[in-house]
Design a protein around this motif. Structure first.
Motif, PDB file in Angstrom:
ATOM      1  N   PHE A  81       0.809   6.690  -6.547  1.00  0.00           N
ATOM      2  CA  PHE A  81      -0.402   7.502  -6.707  1.00  0.00           C
ATOM      3  C   PHE A  81      -0.041   8.987  -6.620  1.00  0.00           C
ATOM      4  O   PHE A  81      -0.415   9.778  -7.480  1.00  0.00           O
ATOM      5  N   ARG A  82       0.705   9.361  -5.592  1.00  0.00           N
ATOM      6  CA  ARG A  82       1.102  10.769  -5.423  1.00  0.00           C
ATOM      7  C   ARG A  82       1.981  11.233  -6.581  1.00  0.00           C
ATOM      8  O   ARG A  82       1.848  12.367  -7.048  1.00  0.00           O
TER       9      ARG A  82
ATOM     10  N   LEU B 289      -4.600   6.982 -10.406  1.00  0.00           N
ATOM     11  CA  LEU B 289      -5.516   5.862 -10.179  1.00  0.00           C
ATOM     12  C   LEU B 289      -4.935   4.536 -10.671  1.00  0.00           C
ATOM     13  O   LEU B 289      -5.240   3.471 -10.129  1.00  0.00           O
ATOM     14  N   ALA B 290      -4.101   4.596 -11.675  1.00  0.00           N
ATOM     15  CA  ALA B 290      -3.486   3.376 -12.203  1.00  0.00           C
ATOM     16  C   ALA B 290      -2.570   2.719 -11.178  1.00  0.00           C
ATOM     17  O   ALA B 290      -2.372   1.498 -11.228  1.00  0.00           O
TER      18      ALA B 290
ATOM     19  N   PHE C 260       0.835  -1.210   0.000  1.00  0.00           N
ATOM     20  CA  PHE C 260       0.000   0.000   0.000  1.00  0.00           C
ATOM     21  C   PHE C 260       0.865   1.254   0.000  1.00  0.00           C
ATOM     22  O   PHE C 260       0.548   2.229  -0.678  1.00  0.00           O
ATOM     23  N   SER C 261       1.944   1.234   0.760  1.00  0.00           N
ATOM     24  CA  SER C 261       2.834   2.404   0.812  1.00  0.00           C
ATOM     25  C   SER C 261       3.430   2.694  -0.554  1.00  0.00           C
ATOM     26  O   SER C 261       3.490   3.852  -0.984  1.00  0.00           O
ATOM     27  N   GLN C 262       3.852   1.654  -1.252  1.00  0.00           N
ATOM     28  CA  GLN C 262       4.412   1.839  -2.590  1.00  0.00           C
ATOM     29  C   GLN C 262       3.347   2.328  -3.557  1.00  0.00           C
ATOM     30  O   GLN C 262       3.588   3.232  -4.353  1.00  0.00           O
ATOM     31  N   ALA C 263       2.146   1.745  -3.475  1.00  0.00           N
ATOM     32  CA  ALA C 263       1.060   2.179  -4.356  1.00  0.00           C
ATOM     33  C   ALA C 263       0.693   3.636  -4.071  1.00  0.00           C
ATOM     34  O   ALA C 263       0.437   4.404  -5.004  1.00  0.00           O
ATOM     35  N   MET C 264       0.700   4.041  -2.807  1.00  0.00           N
ATOM     36  CA  MET C 264       0.379   5.430  -2.468  1.00  0.00           C
ATOM     37  C   MET C 264       1.473   6.374  -2.957  1.00  0.00           C
ATOM     38  O   MET C 264       1.174   7.486  -3.403  1.00  0.00           O
ATOM     39  N   ALA C 265       2.713   5.958  -2.887  1.00  0.00           N
ATOM     40  CA  ALA C 265       3.804   6.792  -3.411  1.00  0.00           C
ATOM     41  C   ALA C 265       3.647   6.946  -4.926  1.00  0.00           C
ATOM     42  O   ALA C 265       3.809   8.056  -5.463  1.00  0.00           O
TER      43      ALA C 265
END
Length: 187
Positions: A68-69, A86-87, A61-66
């Motif tokens: 995302f940002r 979003l991708a 999740f942390s990687q996906a949020m990084a």
């Protein structure tokens, strides 16, 4: 090997085991064997397989949020920035679907173990999308538009034979939604 390196090895092994066997069928012996460690050594870093799953989910999740940002901050037109952001989450789901025959368990059963993390990621994503939409289109109902974007992303989180299809549809859907902001329908 440092403690951080050992934890990374354990989480990498846990991912492989969960991917291959699912959460229910994975044992701590499986994780230890894949990590090349003894069970007692693994227990020095994770309490049990559920703890390993949560730590792994936190890392993913942390990687996906990084990502995302980074998508929201990209030097690109507004619709493309939204699609890039979003991708990031969609790619994570596509990765699990494409790599594991246990994806349904990992994305369903696993979410029970990480419901608080999923809720936090959703709230953070929604807030960031709302802020981005408001900054770009101050007259729009930014929160409603962000919810629509999130729903589009969730709707595309399905198994696909071609992992590029959901990403292509995401880009197309975001472009259509943004075009609707520029040309609202009259009722």
């Amino acid at each position: 090997m440092s403690d951080d390196e050992k934890l990374e090895a354990i989480l990498g092994a846990a991912y492989e085991c969960f991917r291959l066997h699912g959460v229910r069928r994975t044992t701590m012996d499986d994780i230890a064997r894949h990590a090349g460690m003894s069970r007692p050594a693994v227990y020095q870093h994770v309490r049990n397989k559920e703890d390993a799953f949560r730590r792994l989910a936190t890392r993913l999740f942390s990687q996906a949020m990084a990502d995302f940002r980074a998508g929201l901050d990209a030097d690109a037109p507004f619709p493309e920035r939204l699609a890039l952001a979003l991708a990031a989450k969609l790619r994570l789901v596509i990765k699990v679907w494409s790599e594991s025959p246990h994806a349904e368990e990992l994305l369903g059963e696993g979410v029970k173990l990480t419901a608080d993390l999923v809720f936090e990621a959703h709230a953070t994503t929604l807030d960031a999308l709302t802020a981005a939409v408001h900054a770009e289109r101050p007259d729009a109902d930014a929160e409603e538009f962000a919810e629509l974007l999130m729903a589009l992303g969730r709707g595309l989180e399905v198994r696909s034979a071609d992992p590029d299809v959901p990403l292509r549809r995401l880009r197309h859907g975001v472009a259509l939604l943004v075009a609707g902001l520029d040309h609202p329908a009259t009722a």
